[in-house]
Design a protein around this motif. Structure first.
Motif, PDB file in Angstrom:
ATOM      1  N   ASN A  91       0.731  -1.115  -0.228  1.00 52.15           N
ATOM      2  CA  ASN A  91       0.745  -0.095   0.045  1.00 52.15           C
ATOM      3  C   ASN A  91       0.901   1.357  -0.038  1.00 52.15           C
ATOM      4  O   ASN A  91       0.090   1.972   0.254  1.00 52.15           O
ATOM      5  CB  ASN A  91      -1.052  -0.164   1.297  1.00 52.15           C
ATOM      6  CG  ASN A  91      -2.202  -0.746   1.028  1.00 52.15           C
ATOM      7  OD1 ASN A  91      -2.463  -1.322   0.062  1.00 52.15           O
ATOM      8  ND2 ASN A  91      -1.749  -1.998   2.461  1.00 52.15           N
TER       9      ASN A  91
ATOM     10  N   TYR B  70      -0.323   4.624  -1.519  1.00 52.62           N
ATOM     11  CA  TYR B  70      -1.348   5.152  -0.671  1.00 52.62           C
ATOM     12  C   TYR B  70      -0.320   6.806   0.174  1.00 52.62           C
ATOM     13  O   TYR B  70      -0.728   7.399   1.077  1.00 52.62           O
ATOM     14  CB  TYR B  70      -2.232   5.213   0.121  1.00 52.62           C
ATOM     15  CG  TYR B  70      -2.900   3.784  -0.435  1.00 52.62           C
ATOM     16  CD1 TYR B  70      -3.847   4.408  -1.888  1.00 52.62           C
ATOM     17  CD2 TYR B  70      -2.712   2.499  -0.774  1.00 52.62           C
ATOM     18  CE1 TYR B  70      -4.987   3.414  -2.535  1.00 52.62           C
ATOM     19  CE2 TYR B  70      -4.171   1.862  -1.545  1.00 52.62           C
ATOM     20  CZ  TYR B  70      -4.657   2.257  -2.762  1.00 52.62           C
ATOM     21  OH  TYR B  70      -5.130   1.438  -3.493  1.00 52.62           O
TER      22      TYR B  70
ATOM     23  N   LYS C 257      -8.869  -6.525   1.045  1.00 56.08           N
ATOM     24  CA  LYS C 257      -8.024  -6.086   0.695  1.00 56.08           C
ATOM     25  C   LYS C 257      -7.358  -7.934   0.050  1.00 56.08           C
ATOM     26  O   LYS C 257      -8.487  -8.757   0.242  1.00 56.08           O
ATOM     27  CB  LYS C 257      -6.753  -6.626   2.026  1.00 56.08           C
ATOM     28  CG  LYS C 257      -6.957  -4.991   2.904  1.00 56.08           C
ATOM     29  CD  LYS C 257      -6.505  -5.274   3.941  1.00 56.08           C
ATOM     30  CE  LYS C 257      -6.926  -5.666   4.758  1.00 56.08           C
ATOM     31  NZ  LYS C 257      -8.296  -4.757   5.806  1.00 56.08           N
TER      32      LYS C 257
ATOM     33  N   ARG D 171      -3.118  -5.944   0.392  1.00 58.51           N
ATOM     34  CA  ARG D 171      -3.181  -4.629  -0.803  1.00 58.51           C
ATOM     35  C   ARG D 171      -4.722  -4.000  -0.872  1.00 58.51           C
ATOM     36  O   ARG D 171      -5.274  -4.758  -0.511  1.00 58.51           O
ATOM     37  CB  ARG D 171      -2.778  -5.048  -2.308  1.00 58.51           C
ATOM     38  CG  ARG D 171      -2.357  -4.082  -2.951  1.00 58.51           C
ATOM     39  CD  ARG D 171      -2.872  -3.980  -4.759  1.00 58.51           C
ATOM     40  NE  ARG D 171      -1.805  -5.479  -4.282  1.00 58.51           N
ATOM     41  CZ  ARG D 171      -0.036  -5.148  -4.284  1.00 58.51           C
ATOM     42  NH1 ARG D 171       0.343  -4.397  -5.434  1.00 58.51           N
ATOM     43  NH2 ARG D 171       0.407  -5.894  -4.478  1.00 58.51           N
ATOM     44  N   TRP D 172      -4.845  -3.240  -0.176  1.00 58.54           N
ATOM     45  CA  TRP D 172      -6.404  -2.721   0.399  1.00 58.54           C
ATOM     46  C   TRP D 172      -6.537  -2.460  -1.773  1.00 58.54           C
ATOM     47  O   TRP D 172      -6.176  -2.262  -2.943  1.00 58.54           O
ATOM     48  CB  TRP D 172      -5.989  -0.716   0.198  1.00 58.54           C
ATOM     49  CG  TRP D 172      -5.473  -0.478   1.305  1.00 58.54           C
ATOM     50  CD1 TRP D 172      -5.641  -2.190   2.702  1.00 58.54           C
ATOM     51  CD2 TRP D 172      -4.893   0.507   2.300  1.00 58.54           C
ATOM     52  NE1 TRP D 172      -4.901  -1.448   3.637  1.00 58.54           N
ATOM     53  CE2 TRP D 172      -4.414  -0.105   3.688  1.00 58.54           C
ATOM     54  CE3 TRP D 172      -5.118   2.222   2.049  1.00 58.54           C
ATOM     55  CZ2 TRP D 172      -3.796   1.018   4.594  1.00 58.54           C
ATOM     56  CZ3 TRP D 172      -4.397   2.222   2.624  1.00 58.54           C
ATOM     57  CH2 TRP D 172      -3.791   1.795   3.926  1.00 58.54           C
TER      58      TRP D 172
END
Length: 350
Positions: free
Chosen positions: A143, A146, A174, A179-180
């Motif tokens: 991530n 971000y 996720k 991973r979002w």
């Protein structure tokens, strides 16, 4: 990394979405239709059970006009090729679904359905949401992209970036690597995006002066002369929940407003990063009204029971209430346990 929000023209977005929609295979189409139907039905049941559009406390505003970013009728029209879809987010969502990055059928929990599956243990709390990738940090890991967005939102609102990151991590769906997934939604409610914002809460933040979303809505002409979201702009506004920058900035604004509101109500929110993160998350999860009542020990037993039923199911709620001796104690125990296991800003410290 922190790209400007792009809102494509309605006609272009609709045409692209229609083309991509018709490219889905039958199983993908069925999954999308099923998720949308469940979402709309759950939205109505939730309003009937809790009054309003979910546990947003003082921020919820029940209205049959404030619904999902796309109706089931519009979705069916898209799949049939009539070009009537009202959502500019659909092209990216469909592409993400085809890549396996958009869990449209079994997405994140969102604060409506946290732990809705019977059981209530660690596996339940972590399913599709927090608990994975506990060693993530802002500067590296799946991530990392971000980090600039979180940093910008933190600088603007004065909240710690790590606190914002752990709220997003607890809410977002996720993949297996932690991973979002920004193009995710709860098929059992209107909660969507990295912040899993309900439709009514998102619109409220767009109408609240001083927020990032309010400035964006004004710049796009989505508000009327009274500062309310225009009916013909609602779909475009709600589709922004799938934009990572918009979701992170709005998570920050919502957290800031909740913390300020809790302080004004006499609630001690703390000053450390972990204290702020946990209190802000309770506000995000419950909405300010119920958060004040929860944190001051004044939550009504009937309300506590309804909230617990919605989170872990009636059967599990009944067992917990019997063990704890009251609905209030059972709900408090469950929520504090979830917060303790999932809101860990230290995991996101650079």
């Amino acid at each position: 990394m922190s790209d400007p929000v792009a809102v494509p023209a309605a006609s272009g977005g609709h045409a692209a979405a229609g083309t991509q929609m018709r490219g889905l295979d039958p199983a993908q189409k069925a999954k999308l239709i099923y998720a949308q139907a469940r979402s709309e039905m759950s939205d109505r049941l939730w309003r009937a059970a809790l009054g309003g559009d979910g546990p947003d406390g003082d921020n919820s505003r029940p209205s049959e006009k404030r619904g999902l970013p796309m109706s089931l009728e519009a979705l069916l029209g898209l799949l049939e090729g009539d070009g009537k879809t009202p959502s500019s987010a659909l092209p990216a969502m469909v592409a993400a679904m085809q890549r396996g990055e958009a869990p449209v059928g079994d997405g994140s929990g969102g604060r409506r359905e946290r732990g809705a599956r019977d059981g209530g243990g660690d596996a339940d709390a972590n399913a599709g949401r927090g608990g994975q990738g506990g060693d993530l940090a802002l500067g590296h890991g799946p991530n990392a992209r971000y980090a600039p967005m979180l940093g910008a939102a933190a600088s603007r609102t004065g909240l710690p970036a790590a606190a914002l990151a752990t709220i997003v991590h607890a809410e977002a769906a996720k993949d297996g690597d932690g991973r979002w997934l920004p193009y995710s939604r709860n098929p059992r409610s209107s909660a969507a995006g990295l912040g899993q914002f309900l439709s009514s809460t998102w619109e409220g933040e767009a109408e609240r002066a001083g927020t990032w979303l309010n400035a964006t809505a004004r710049a796009n002409g989505w508000l009327n002369e009274r500062g309310h979201v225009r009916g013909d702009a609602r779909a475009e506004l709600l589709s922004l929940r799938y934009d990572p920058q918009a979701a992170i900035e709005t998570t920050a604004d919502y957290a800031r407003a909740n913390l300020d509101g809790l302080r004004k109500a006499g609630v001690t929110v703390g000053s450390g990063v972990e204290e702020l993160a946990r209190t802000a998350y309770i506000g995000h999860h419950l909405g300010r009204g119920d958060a004040v009542r929860f944190l001051t020990g004044s939550l009504d037993p009937a309300r506590a029971r309804r909230l617990l039923d919605a989170q872990i199911g009636e059967a599990q709620a009944s067992r917990r209430i019997e063990q704890a001796g009251s609905a209030v104690a059972a709900h408090r125990s469950w929520l504090l346990d979830f917060v303790g296991r999932n809101i860990k800003p230290a995991n996101f410290a650079a």
